[in-house]
Motif scaffolding. Structure first.
Motif, PDB file in Angstrom:
ATOM      1  N   ARG A 182      90.383   2.525  42.490  1.00 12.05           N
ATOM      2  CA  ARG A 182      90.952   2.561  41.143  1.00 12.05           C
ATOM      3  C   ARG A 182      92.420   2.978  41.113  1.00 12.05           C
ATOM      4  O   ARG A 182      93.164   2.599  40.215  1.00 12.05           O
ATOM      5  N   SER A 220      86.937  -3.093  54.563  1.00 13.84           N
ATOM      6  CA  SER A 220      86.217  -2.396  53.493  1.00 13.84           C
ATOM      7  C   SER A 220      85.127  -3.275  52.905  1.00 13.84           C
ATOM      8  O   SER A 220      85.257  -4.507  52.854  1.00 13.84           O
ATOM      9  N   SER A 221      84.076  -2.619  52.438  1.00 13.50           N
ATOM     10  CA  SER A 221      83.002  -3.356  51.745  1.00 13.50           C
ATOM     11  C   SER A 221      83.541  -4.013  50.480  1.00 13.50           C
ATOM     12  O   SER A 221      82.935  -4.955  49.962  1.00 13.50           O
ATOM     13  N   ALA A 285      83.906   9.895  44.574  1.00 16.01           N
ATOM     14  CA  ALA A 285      83.028  10.390  43.506  1.00 16.01           C
ATOM     15  C   ALA A 285      82.174  11.573  43.953  1.00 16.01           C
ATOM     16  O   ALA A 285      82.131  12.600  43.261  1.00 16.01           O
ATOM     17  N   THR A 300      82.395  12.068  34.760  1.00 16.49           N
ATOM     18  CA  THR A 300      82.255  10.763  34.116  1.00 16.49           C
ATOM     19  C   THR A 300      81.448   9.852  35.022  1.00 16.49           C
ATOM     20  O   THR A 300      81.837   9.612  36.166  1.00 16.49           O
ATOM     21  N   ARG A 312      75.762   2.120  45.188  1.00 18.75           N
ATOM     22  CA  ARG A 312      76.563   2.000  46.415  1.00 18.75           C
ATOM     23  C   ARG A 312      75.688   2.200  47.642  1.00 18.75           C
ATOM     24  O   ARG A 312      74.753   3.002  47.623  1.00 18.75           O
ATOM     25  N   ASP A 387      86.327  -1.601  40.027  1.00 16.31           N
ATOM     26  CA  ASP A 387      84.990  -1.333  40.544  1.00 16.31           C
ATOM     27  C   ASP A 387      84.150  -2.594  40.629  1.00 16.31           C
ATOM     28  O   ASP A 387      84.312  -3.515  39.835  1.00 16.31           O
TER      29      ASP A 387
HETATM   30  O1  UGB Z   1      83.235   0.863  50.475  1.00 16.46           O
HETATM   31  C1  UGB Z   1      84.452   0.821  50.398  1.00 16.46           C
HETATM   32  O2  UGB Z   1      85.097   0.020  51.053  1.00 16.46           O
HETATM   33  C2  UGB Z   1      85.171   1.711  49.470  1.00 16.46           C
HETATM   34  O3  UGB Z   1      84.335   2.858  49.270  1.00 16.46           O
HETATM   35  C3  UGB Z   1      84.840   3.772  48.361  1.00 16.46           C
HETATM   36  O4  UGB Z   1      85.005   3.203  47.088  1.00 16.46           O
HETATM   37  P1  UGB Z   1      83.863   3.401  46.003  1.00 16.46           P
HETATM   38  O5  UGB Z   1      82.602   2.790  46.437  1.00 16.46           O
HETATM   39  O6  UGB Z   1      84.446   2.966  44.718  1.00 16.46           O
HETATM   40  O7  UGB Z   1      83.642   4.984  46.097  1.00 16.46           O
HETATM   41  P2  UGB Z   1      83.831   6.130  45.001  1.00 16.46           P
HETATM   42  O8  UGB Z   1      85.219   6.129  44.501  1.00 16.46           O
HETATM   43  O9  UGB Z   1      83.315   7.374  45.600  1.00 16.46           O
HETATM   44  O10 UGB Z   1      82.859   5.663  43.836  1.00 16.46           O
HETATM   45  C4  UGB Z   1      81.441   5.600  44.052  1.00 16.46           C
HETATM   46  C5  UGB Z   1      80.748   5.201  42.781  1.00 16.46           C
HETATM   47  O11 UGB Z   1      80.945   6.210  41.815  1.00 16.46           O
HETATM   48  C6  UGB Z   1      81.428   5.646  40.614  1.00 16.46           C
HETATM   49  N1  UGB Z   1      82.333   6.617  39.954  1.00 16.46           N
HETATM   50  C7  UGB Z   1      83.487   6.966  40.519  1.00 16.46           C
HETATM   51  C8  UGB Z   1      84.300   7.905  39.934  1.00 16.46           C
HETATM   52  C9  UGB Z   1      83.912   8.479  38.709  1.00 16.46           C
HETATM   53  O12 UGB Z   1      84.599   9.326  38.121  1.00 16.46           O
HETATM   54  N2  UGB Z   1      82.738   8.082  38.154  1.00 16.46           N
HETATM   55  C10 UGB Z   1      81.912   7.166  38.752  1.00 16.46           C
HETATM   56  O13 UGB Z   1      80.841   6.853  38.220  1.00 16.46           O
HETATM   57  C11 UGB Z   1      82.139   4.395  41.011  1.00 16.46           C
HETATM   58  O14 UGB Z   1      82.146   3.467  39.949  1.00 16.46           O
HETATM   59  C12 UGB Z   1      81.279   3.917  42.174  1.00 16.46           C
HETATM   60  O15 UGB Z   1      80.220   3.161  41.691  1.00 16.46           O
HETATM   61  C13 UGB Z   1      86.163   4.281  48.871  1.00 16.46           C
HETATM   62  O16 UGB Z   1      86.719   5.204  47.938  1.00 16.46           O
HETATM   63  C14 UGB Z   1      87.151   3.185  49.101  1.00 16.46           C
HETATM   64  O17 UGB Z   1      88.296   3.711  49.701  1.00 16.46           O
HETATM   65  C15 UGB Z   1      86.561   2.090  49.929  1.00 16.46           C
HETATM   66  O18 UGB Z   1      86.583   2.462  51.261  1.00 16.46           O
END
Ligand code: UGB
Length: 434
Positions: A182, A220-221, A285, A300, A312, A387
């Motif tokens: 983000r 990255s995924s 997160a 949030t 995830r 996201d």
């Molecule tokens: O696999 C990757 O390649 C990536 O993985 C990770 O990204 P993401 O899977 O987005 O992880 P992350 O931010 O922990 O959010 C996890 C969940 O919490 C939700 N989320 C997040 C923040 C929040 O305030 N609220 C929320 O619900 C959010 O919507 C999400 O569903 C790495 O950060 C990235 O660098 C990259 O390597």
């Protein structure tokens, strides 16, 4: 503030005003008298030339001086540290340059390599994307194990070339990157700087090395973007990125392919799936939720369209480390030397996931249990900020190639994370003290 140059040699004619008011006639007459004789004029000209010359030499002194004084690398002592850190302590071991070594995955991989007897040199720019004191703490932890982390940027080609002069790295584990999905909307250029420009600088050095290293790097995924086929296989489409972060990682996969094709660099791209664990990234997160829950602040929780929970394929750090080492061990040689290809080299891409997605509300309830504190949840619809609704890795390819088999479920992994978090920060981290 006018520059030194402007002060000495004003370029704006208006700045040299000759006062013609009657009050100053006497002064002006003297001024003219002063210039009336040719010999005085000659002396003035000499004086000006001398002034210019001394200014120019002062400037070049400042230039070379700043190069000398601001350099945080180089010198006999520094080279010794690099060489010692790269020393291999097992038969058939490797010497690995780990970029992003003070980062989350980088510090864990560096330590695992060192512990089994490989040589490791780290490089990290210690940027302020998240609290650099955590990065420094990781660096101290690595230093205790004899790993030297050079403070520098992968965009600094001279530094990289120097490191390759000092050590004939057999492998590069490239983990330096601007992470975060983000944050790409806030600071898009930082993604171009690290994930594109930095990558190219690094690959240029690798391809030019007398003996090219094999390169393993973090994709990255997120490259699967809006892909709806589940689980995600390496052959699935990756042309619908949902964030600039994902786009730069996808670009990295294409860029590394060209270096493999033209120069014979051995390339392995690893698609990490939301890696978590001790010494993790505070921007993620699970980490920020932990902090806020302990502080009694609201968190949030994003939710997808039609009230569907986001999910995830959270992957525990130790499993990812095993995947990284397995990739290094099976990388296969680069074929080129000094920028010339002599034959085809491997180009591989692997998912490193956990194969069991967990929803974000479940993540929160596991944390609540481990922390023994109820979270104040604010559920909001996922904003369109990069996201994706879910991720799920098919890992059969990594299993086949190097026996990758994740063994840590989210419940167990988060328990270890929370234990580390409380030991590192304590229960009251960030709480207002009254
Ligand atoms: O696999 C990757 O390649 C990536 O993985 C990770 O990204 P993401 O899977 O987005 O992880 P992350 O931010 O922990 O959010 C996890 C969940 O919490 C939700 N989320 C997040 C923040 C929040 O305030 N609220 C929320 O619900 C959010 O919507 C999400 O569903 C790495 O950060 C990235 O660098 C990259 O390597």
């Amino acid at each position: 503030m006018p520059s030194l140059e402007e002060q000495l040699f004003p370029s704006t004619p208006g700045k040299f005003k000759i006062d013609r008011s009657s009050h100053h006639h006497a002064m002006n007459r003297q001024f003219h008298r002063c210039f009336s004789s040719t010999s005085t004029m000659f002396l003035w000209a000499l004086f000006l030339i001398a002034l210019t010359a001394s200014y120019l030499s002062f400037q070049s002194f400042v230039d070379s001086g700043s190069k000398y004084f601001t350099a945080s690398w180089g010198g006999v002592q520094w080279e010794k540290q690099v060489r010692n850190s790269a020393q291999i302590h097992r038969g058939g071991g490797m010497s690995v340059l780990v970029t992003g070594a003070a980062g989350f995955v980088g510090s864990h991989v560096s330590l695992a390599l060192k512990k089994r007897g490989d040589g490791v040199v780290g490089i990290d720019n210690f940027n302020h994307y998240y609290d650099p004191s955590l990065k420094k703490a990781r660096r101290s932890m690595l230093a205790e194990h004899g790993i030297f982390v050079v403070a520098g940027d992968i965009n600094d080609g001279k530094l990289l070339a120097k490191l390759f002069d000092v050590v004939g790295f057999t492998h590069v584990m490239h983990l330096a990157a601007q992470a975060g999905v983000r944050y790409a909307m806030e600071n898009p250029n930082s993604y171009i700087h690290s994930n594109i420009a930095g990558l190219v600088t690094l690959l240029e050095i690798c391809k030019s090395a007398e003996t090219q290293p094999a390169v393993v790097w973090a994709s990255s995924s997120s490259v699967y973007g809006l892909n709806e086929k589940s689980p995600f296989s390496e052959s699935d489409r990756t042309d619908q990125p949902a964030s600039l972060y994902a786009a730069t990682k996808k670009a990295g996969e294409e860029i590394t392919h060209t270096y493999n094709h033209i120069y014979g660099l051995s390339i392995t791209g690893l698609r990490f799936f939301t890696v978590y664990g001790p010494w993790g990234r505070p921007d993620m997160a699970y980490f920020s939720f932990t902090k806020n829950i302990l502080q009694g602040k609201p968190i949030t929780v994003y939710r997808g369209k039609n009230r569907v929970d986001l999910a995830r394929d959270f992957t525990y750090i130790d499993d990812v480390v095993k995947g990284c080492l397995g990739s290094l061990d099976t990388a296969g040689r680069s074929t080129g030397s000094g920028g010339k290809k002599t034959g085809p080299a491997p180009y591989r891409i692997f998912n490193l996931g956990n194969t069991s997605p967990v929803t974000v509300p479940t993540l929160v309830s596991i944390l609540e249990r481990h922390l023994k504190v109820k979270a104040k949840k604010k559920v909001v619809e996922m904003p369109g900020n990069g996201d994706v609704p879910f991720t799920h890795a098919n890992i059969s390819s990594a299993r086949r190639e190097f026996g990758y088999r994740p063994t840590t479920d989210l419940q167990t992994g988060l328990k270890k994370f929370v234990k580390w978090y409380l030991a590192y920060y304590g229960h009251n981290h960030g709480k207002a003290v009254n």
